[in-house]
Write an enzyme that holds these catalytic residues in place. Structure first.
Site, mmCIF file in Angstrom:
data_model
loop_
_atom_site.group_PDB
_atom_site.id
_atom_site.type_symbol
_atom_site.label_atom_id
_atom_site.label_comp_id
_atom_site.label_asym_id
_atom_site.label_seq_id
_atom_site.Cartn_x
_atom_site.Cartn_y
_atom_site.Cartn_z
ATOM 1 C CB THR A 272 11.660 5.544 0.258
ATOM 2 O OG1 THR A 272 11.648 4.183 0.678
ATOM 3 C CG2 THR A 272 13.088 5.967 -0.026
ATOM 4 C CB SER B 73 4.650 1.515 1.375
ATOM 5 O OG SER B 73 5.678 0.811 0.741
ATOM 6 C CB THR C 249 8.339 2.417 -4.232
ATOM 7 O OG1 THR C 249 9.419 1.843 -3.485
ATOM 8 C CG2 THR C 249 8.625 3.871 -4.551
ATOM 9 C CG ASP C 250 8.902 -1.869 -0.806
ATOM 10 O OD1 ASP C 250 9.428 -2.359 -1.834
ATOM 11 O OD2 ASP C 250 9.558 -1.421 0.139
#
Length: 168
Positions: A18, A59, A88-89
């Site tokens: 992101t 990710s 971030t995932d």
């Protein structure tokens, strides 16, 4: 107590996610060049940033083959302070993979990212990059995540998707 280090160069390995996304003219959210270039160009510091684009994926699409590529790139870095920008995932999974597979030696490795793309006005990207860079100066060798205003060792962190923050 940690000793404060004064790096000449911090290597940044940008994997996408992101933080590096932007809205294309077609209205899609795409991975662009590393956001760290733009964010850090406004910072007054004598630290040099060696920013390297790598992988360029959301990710959620990261595989263990991608993580192995990341580890190979990390192992090839000559400097002791490495910041990895990552989506971030699956950041937690990648941090654990790096901790288990990389030849760290004296390296301090900090992963960070953003919940909103760096190009957006209300992004947390600048805050997270700054916190991660500060963490590189204070932490002992190892792998960490810097998100949500906190620093977590790689093996103790997860993303709370409902609240949109990382926790130990």
């Amino acid at each position: 107590m940690s000793t404060i280090k004064n790096p000449d160069v911090i290597t940044i390995l940008a994997t996408g996610g992101t933080i590096d996304k932007f809205y294309s003219v077609a209205g899609t959210l795409d991975i662009g060049k590393p956001a760290a270039h733009d964010v850090l160009s406004r910072v007054l510091t004598d630290i040099r940033f060696d920013i390297r684009a790598l992988i360029g994926k959301d990710s959620l699409d990261m595989t263990d083959e991608d993580r192995a590529e990341l580890v190979a790139a990390l192992d090839a870095v000559e400097h002791d302070q490495v910041l990895i920008t990552h989506g971030t995932d699956t950041m937690s999974e990648s941090a654990r993979y790096i901790a288990e597979h990389a030849e760290l030696g004296s390296k301090v490795v900090v992963l960070t990212g953003a919940m909103q793309p760096a190009v957006m006005a209300h992004s947390d990207a600048g805050f997270n990059l700054g916190a991660a860079i500060s963490a590189l100066n204070l932490l002992e060798p190892g792998v960490y995540i810097s998100m949500s205003g906190r620093i977590f060792p790689a093996h103790t962190v997860r993303k709370d998707r409902a609240r949109g923050i990382f926790e130990g």
